[in-house]
Design a protein around this motif. Structure first.
Motif, PDB file in Angstrom:
ATOM      1  N   SER A   1      92.796  38.486  83.526  1.00 15.75           N
ATOM      2  CA  SER A   1      92.667  37.153  82.936  1.00 15.75           C
ATOM      3  C   SER A   1      93.635  36.174  83.595  1.00 15.75           C
ATOM      4  O   SER A   1      93.326  34.986  83.754  1.00 15.75           O
ATOM      5  CB  SER A   1      92.906  37.216  81.430  1.00 15.75           C
ATOM      6  N   GLN A   2      94.798  36.670  84.019  1.00 16.72           N
ATOM      7  CA  GLN A   2      95.786  35.781  84.656  1.00 16.72           C
ATOM      8  C   GLN A   2      95.273  35.258  86.003  1.00 16.72           C
ATOM      9  O   GLN A   2      95.472  34.088  86.331  1.00 16.72           O
ATOM     10  CB  GLN A   2      97.112  36.513  84.850  1.00 16.72           C
TER      11      GLN A   2
ATOM     12  N   THR B   1     100.194  30.296  93.153  1.00 15.09           N
ATOM     13  CA  THR B   1     100.066  30.768  91.775  1.00 15.09           C
ATOM     14  C   THR B   1      99.019  31.868  91.665  1.00 15.09           C
ATOM     15  O   THR B   1      99.233  32.892  91.005  1.00 15.09           O
ATOM     16  CB  THR B   1      99.707  29.606  90.839  1.00 15.09           C
ATOM     17  N   VAL B   2      97.882  31.669  92.329  1.00 14.89           N
ATOM     18  CA  VAL B   2      96.836  32.695  92.303  1.00 14.89           C
ATOM     19  C   VAL B   2      97.337  33.968  92.977  1.00 14.89           C
ATOM     20  O   VAL B   2      97.149  35.082  92.454  1.00 14.89           O
ATOM     21  CB  VAL B   2      95.548  32.192  92.991  1.00 14.89           C
ATOM     22  N   ARG B   3      97.991  33.822  94.134  1.00 13.76           N
ATOM     23  CA  ARG B   3      98.497  34.990  94.849  1.00 13.76           C
ATOM     24  C   ARG B   3      99.525  35.732  94.001  1.00 13.76           C
ATOM     25  O   ARG B   3      99.539  36.967  93.950  1.00 13.76           O
ATOM     26  CB  ARG B   3      99.117  34.549  96.180  1.00 13.76           C
TER      27      ARG B   3
ATOM     28  N   ASN C   1      99.280  39.704  92.693  1.00  8.88           N
ATOM     29  CA  ASN C   1     100.301  40.713  92.969  1.00  8.88           C
ATOM     30  C   ASN C   1     100.987  41.227  91.701  1.00  8.88           C
ATOM     31  O   ASN C   1     101.446  42.369  91.657  1.00  8.88           O
ATOM     32  CB  ASN C   1     101.361  40.154  93.924  1.00  8.88           C
ATOM     33  N   ALA C   2     101.018  40.377  90.654  1.00 11.35           N
ATOM     34  CA  ALA C   2     101.729  40.774  89.437  1.00 11.35           C
ATOM     35  C   ALA C   2     100.845  41.534  88.456  1.00 11.35           C
ATOM     36  O   ALA C   2     101.369  42.315  87.652  1.00 11.35           O
ATOM     37  CB  ALA C   2     102.303  39.536  88.750  1.00 11.35           C
ATOM     38  N   THR C   3      99.517  41.336  88.519  1.00 14.19           N
ATOM     39  CA  THR C   3      98.684  41.861  87.428  1.00 14.19           C
ATOM     40  C   THR C   3      97.517  42.736  87.856  1.00 14.19           C
ATOM     41  O   THR C   3      96.981  43.471  87.027  1.00 14.19           O
ATOM     42  CB  THR C   3      98.117  40.701  86.583  1.00 14.19           C
TER      43      THR C   3
END
Length: 318
Positions: free
Chosen positions: A105-106, A144-146, A150-152
């Motif tokens: 979702s993020q 922000t998308v990248r 990488n985070a989620t």
């Protein structure tokens, strides 16, 4: 994973990176125009961007005379230009929408916010939007998308396909931005090493957000050889050609481990071959060969790797 899903994830990554590249090209052009011309003049700075991006013929057919305002419209807003920021962000968002269930979702929220704010930006009068704000808008949203990816995202084959798209496109982008320097070479050889020559290399570093990192790696002096080494062969530089190629090979090897003999792995083998050829060079060899000639070779190699990725994974065979 279905080839259709893999293709949309791959192209989502490529189009996000391509949008950022277009914005960085605008930044290069805007910075170079701050320098005064000599009496004899230089090649048109904006034409150099069109040449390096491979869109000069398309621009000439639609706009004719080259001006800063026309090039900004073409590179950022024009949907007839397949590499424009607007076109690339829209295609990235559409790819994400098609494979919505493969994204967290993020990641989807970051994509959707970028798309909605882009529509709002398009409605503004062009005179109210300057080059710097267009560049900041693009790099901010793509980062922000990248970061969300990488985070989620799960480190599965979908993640490999997204980052494979990013890696190939980033390598191509750095090569093309470096090639801008070739297209704005000064009219006389004695200008090489001059203040203007140094400034142009600084422009390339700043456009790639690499100015401070370069000074950490090489100290205070900016020279053509050191900048080229940093952006081509220095594996600590995040946008260096060799770094992007390392990442490309790593993601292709990850996919090869997952799919095994189900795919030919021709793309992985070609990427390994190109990486080995790059590792066999030093910056003196590249300058002896000719920077433009080397970059043309490298861009051709990337195109072949990309075509093989399509054959191996994205055309329904896997």
């Amino acid at each position: 994973m279905l080839s259709r899903t893999a293709s949309n994830l791959f192209w989502m990554g490529r189009h996000l990176e391509r949008a950022e590249t277009a914005a960085r090209l605008l930044d290069v052009g805007q910075r170079i125009t701050l320098m005064p011309n000599t009496e004899t003049g230089y090649q048109n700075e904006w034409n150099s961007l069109l040449q390096a991006s491979g869109t000069s013929d398309l621009f000439a057919r639609k706009y004719g005379e080259i001006t800063q305002e026309k090039v900004e419209e073409f590179i950022f807003f024009d949907r007839d230009n397949p590499s424009s920021v607007v076109g690339c962000l829209e295609k990235a968002r559409e790819s994400g929408r098609i494979v919505r269930t493969a994204l967290t979702s993020q990641v989807w929220d970051a994509l959707n916010v970028a798309y909605q704010e882009l529509r709002h930006l398009e409605r503004k009068p062009r005179a109210a939007v300057d080059t710097a704000s267009l560049v900041d808008f693009t790099t901010g949203h793509t980062s922000t998308v990248r970061g969300a990816i990488n985070a989620t995202q799960l480190r599965n084959d979908g993640w490999h396909f997204m980052n494979l798209g990013y890696g190939l496109e980033r390598a191509d982008a750095t090569a093309r931005l470096l090639d801008v320097k070739y297209f704005v070479l000064l009219p006389r050889i004695e200008f090489v090493g001059s203040g203007l020559d140094t400034y142009q290399w600084q422009v390339i570093l700043r456009a790639l957000s690499a100015h401070r990192a370069y000074h950490w790696a090489y100290g205070g002096d900016i020279t053509a050889g050191q900048v080229a080494d940093f952006l081509i062969l220095n594996g600590e530089s995040p946008r260096a050609l060799i770094t992007s190629l390392y990442e490309t090979v790593w993601h292709l090897e990850g996919l090869a481990r997952r799919y095994g003999e189900a795919v030919p792995n021709a793309a992985r083998d070609k990427a390994r071959e190109t990486l080995a050829a790059l590792q066999d060079r030093n910056i003196e060899m590249i300058f002896d060969e000719g920077l433009h000639e080397f970059l043309s070779w490298f861009i051709g190699e990337l195109s072949e790797i990309s075509n093989l990725v399509h054959q191996d994974y994205l055309q329904g065979g896997a």
